[in-house]
Design a protein around this motif. Structure first.
Motif, PDB file in Angstrom:
ATOM      1  N   MET A   1      17.349  -2.949   3.791  1.00 27.72           N
ATOM      2  CA  MET A   1      17.053  -1.563   3.483  1.00 27.72           C
ATOM      3  C   MET A   1      16.018  -1.558   2.358  1.00 27.72           C
ATOM      4  O   MET A   1      16.241  -2.121   1.297  1.00 27.72           O
ATOM      5  N   ASN A   2      14.921  -0.882   2.602  1.00 30.70           N
ATOM      6  CA  ASN A   2      13.869  -0.820   1.594  1.00 30.70           C
ATOM      7  C   ASN A   2      14.159   0.323   0.603  1.00 30.70           C
ATOM      8  O   ASN A   2      15.061   1.125   0.823  1.00 30.70           O
ATOM      9  N   PRO A   3      13.416   0.404  -0.505  1.00 26.64           N
ATOM     10  CA  PRO A   3      13.692   1.433  -1.519  1.00 26.64           C
ATOM     11  C   PRO A   3      13.574   2.867  -1.001  1.00 26.64           C
ATOM     12  O   PRO A   3      14.324   3.746  -1.435  1.00 26.64           O
ATOM     13  N   ARG A   4      12.657   3.120  -0.091  1.00 34.07           N
ATOM     14  CA  ARG A   4      12.525   4.486   0.450  1.00 34.07           C
ATOM     15  C   ARG A   4      13.759   4.857   1.257  1.00 34.07           C
ATOM     16  O   ARG A   4      14.246   5.990   1.167  1.00 34.07           O
ATOM     17  N   GLN A   5      14.269   3.920   2.044  1.00 33.87           N
ATOM     18  CA  GLN A   5      15.474   4.185   2.823  1.00 33.87           C
ATOM     19  C   GLN A   5      16.678   4.393   1.907  1.00 33.87           C
ATOM     20  O   GLN A   5      17.508   5.268   2.160  1.00 33.87           O
ATOM     21  N   ALA A   6      16.781   3.589   0.853  1.00 35.24           N
ATOM     22  CA  ALA A   6      17.882   3.754  -0.099  1.00 35.24           C
ATOM     23  C   ALA A   6      17.817   5.114  -0.779  1.00 35.24           C
ATOM     24  O   ALA A   6      18.853   5.769  -0.980  1.00 35.24           O
ATOM     25  N   LEU A  11      19.996  10.491  -1.501  1.00 35.65           N
ATOM     26  CA  LEU A  11      19.740  11.933  -1.457  1.00 35.65           C
ATOM     27  C   LEU A  11      20.629  12.618  -0.411  1.00 35.65           C
ATOM     28  O   LEU A  11      21.171  13.699  -0.652  1.00 35.65           O
ATOM     29  N   GLY A  12      20.804  11.985   0.749  1.00 37.71           N
ATOM     30  CA  GLY A  12      21.682  12.537   1.779  1.00 37.71           C
ATOM     31  C   GLY A  12      23.123  12.634   1.321  1.00 37.71           C
ATOM     32  O   GLY A  12      23.805  13.631   1.574  1.00 37.71           O
ATOM     33  N   VAL A  82      22.766  17.212   8.330  1.00 32.64           N
ATOM     34  CA  VAL A  82      22.361  16.289   7.268  1.00 32.64           C
ATOM     35  C   VAL A  82      22.481  14.847   7.736  1.00 32.64           C
ATOM     36  O   VAL A  82      21.588  14.022   7.483  1.00 32.64           O
ATOM     37  N   ILE A  83      23.545  14.517   8.445  1.00 33.49           N
ATOM     38  CA  ILE A  83      23.726  13.151   8.958  1.00 33.49           C
ATOM     39  C   ILE A  83      22.594  12.785   9.915  1.00 33.49           C
ATOM     40  O   ILE A  83      22.024  11.696   9.826  1.00 33.49           O
ATOM     41  N   VAL A  84      22.257  13.690  10.816  1.00 31.52           N
ATOM     42  CA  VAL A  84      21.189  13.419  11.781  1.00 31.52           C
ATOM     43  C   VAL A  84      19.838  13.272  11.082  1.00 31.52           C
ATOM     44  O   VAL A  84      19.081  12.340  11.373  1.00 31.52           O
ATOM     45  N   VAL A  85      19.534  14.161  10.135  1.00 29.08           N
ATOM     46  CA  VAL A  85      18.251  14.102   9.429  1.00 29.08           C
ATOM     47  C   VAL A  85      18.139  12.814   8.613  1.00 29.08           C
ATOM     48  O   VAL A  85      17.102  12.145   8.641  1.00 29.08           O
ATOM     49  N   VAL A  86      19.206  12.428   7.923  1.00 27.59           N
ATOM     50  CA  VAL A  86      19.182  11.192   7.139  1.00 27.59           C
ATOM     51  C   VAL A  86      19.002   9.987   8.057  1.00 27.59           C
ATOM     52  O   VAL A  86      18.207   9.083   7.765  1.00 27.59           O
ATOM     53  N   ARG A  87      19.692   9.974   9.163  1.00 32.17           N
ATOM     54  CA  ARG A  87      19.573   8.864  10.119  1.00 32.17           C
ATOM     55  C   ARG A  87      18.137   8.758  10.659  1.00 32.17           C
ATOM     56  O   ARG A  87      17.572   7.667  10.737  1.00 32.17           O
ATOM     57  N   VAL A  88      17.554   9.877  11.033  1.00 30.82           N
ATOM     58  CA  VAL A  88      16.181   9.881  11.555  1.00 30.82           C
ATOM     59  C   VAL A  88      15.198   9.419  10.478  1.00 30.82           C
ATOM     60  O   VAL A  88      14.295   8.615  10.757  1.00 30.82           O
ATOM     61  N   LEU A  93      11.462   5.390   8.239  1.00 29.70           N
ATOM     62  CA  LEU A  93      10.926   4.717   7.060  1.00 29.70           C
ATOM     63  C   LEU A  93      11.147   3.198   7.080  1.00 29.70           C
ATOM     64  O   LEU A  93      11.015   2.556   6.038  1.00 29.70           O
ATOM     65  N   ARG A  94      11.456   2.653   8.240  1.00 27.53           N
ATOM     66  CA  ARG A  94      11.615   1.199   8.341  1.00 27.53           C
ATOM     67  C   ARG A  94      10.289   0.501   8.098  1.00 27.53           C
ATOM     68  O   ARG A  94       9.228   1.042   8.403  1.00 27.53           O
ATOM     69  N   ASP A  95      10.365  -0.709   7.582  1.00 28.16           N
ATOM     70  CA  ASP A  95       9.161  -1.524   7.442  1.00 28.16           C
ATOM     71  C   ASP A  95       8.801  -2.086   8.810  1.00 28.16           C
ATOM     72  O   ASP A  95       9.604  -2.782   9.431  1.00 28.16           O
ATOM     73  N   PRO A  96       7.609  -1.804   9.311  1.00 30.38           N
ATOM     74  CA  PRO A  96       7.258  -2.243  10.667  1.00 30.38           C
ATOM     75  C   PRO A  96       7.095  -3.760  10.791  1.00 30.38           C
ATOM     76  O   PRO A  96       7.307  -4.312  11.850  1.00 30.38           O
TER      77      PRO A  96
END
Length: 112
Positions: A1-6, A11-12, A82-88, A93-96
């Motif tokens: 998990m990268n910092p943006r995902q964390a 926030l979620g 909120v769960i769906v938005v956080v999951r999406v 925001l995954r590292d490609p």
């Protein structure tokens, strides 16, 4: 998990908790059927109107035939959203280019 995902996950969780502390409420009017001895025979919810959001611990019991109750259906719908938005967002925001090195995944322990 990268910092943006964390950051999105934290926030979620904060939004999820705040929606539980300040839930949507309905203003409820209750009708009580009482017999001659003063015993309550039947309690019926007459009407219910959406009244916005209130602090959960300030709702209190229903007095004088009216009070506030949590609008559970709206709250569950908000939580699911909120769960769906956080999951999406976490998936977006995954590292490609993030790849684990293959050699170290199934490395055998050194023999004695």
């Amino acid at each position: 998990m990268n910092p943006r995902q964390a950051c999105v996950l934290i926030l979620g969780i904060v939004i999820f908790v705040l929606m539980g502390l300040f839930p949507p409420v309905n203003h409820v009017y209750v009708f009580k059927e009482v017999n001659a001895e003063g015993d309550v025979l039947d309690v019926q919810e007459v009407t219910s109107d959406f009244q916005g959001y209130r602090y959960y611990f300030s709702l209190g019991p229903i007095e004088d035939g009216q009070g506030y109750r949590v609008a559970k259906l709206i709250l569950v719908a908000q939580w699911l959203l909120v769960i769906v938005v956080v999951r999406v967002l976490i998936m977006a925001l995954r590292d490609p280019k993030a790849v684990l090195p293959r050699g170290k995944l199934f490395q055998q322990p050194p023999s004695p």
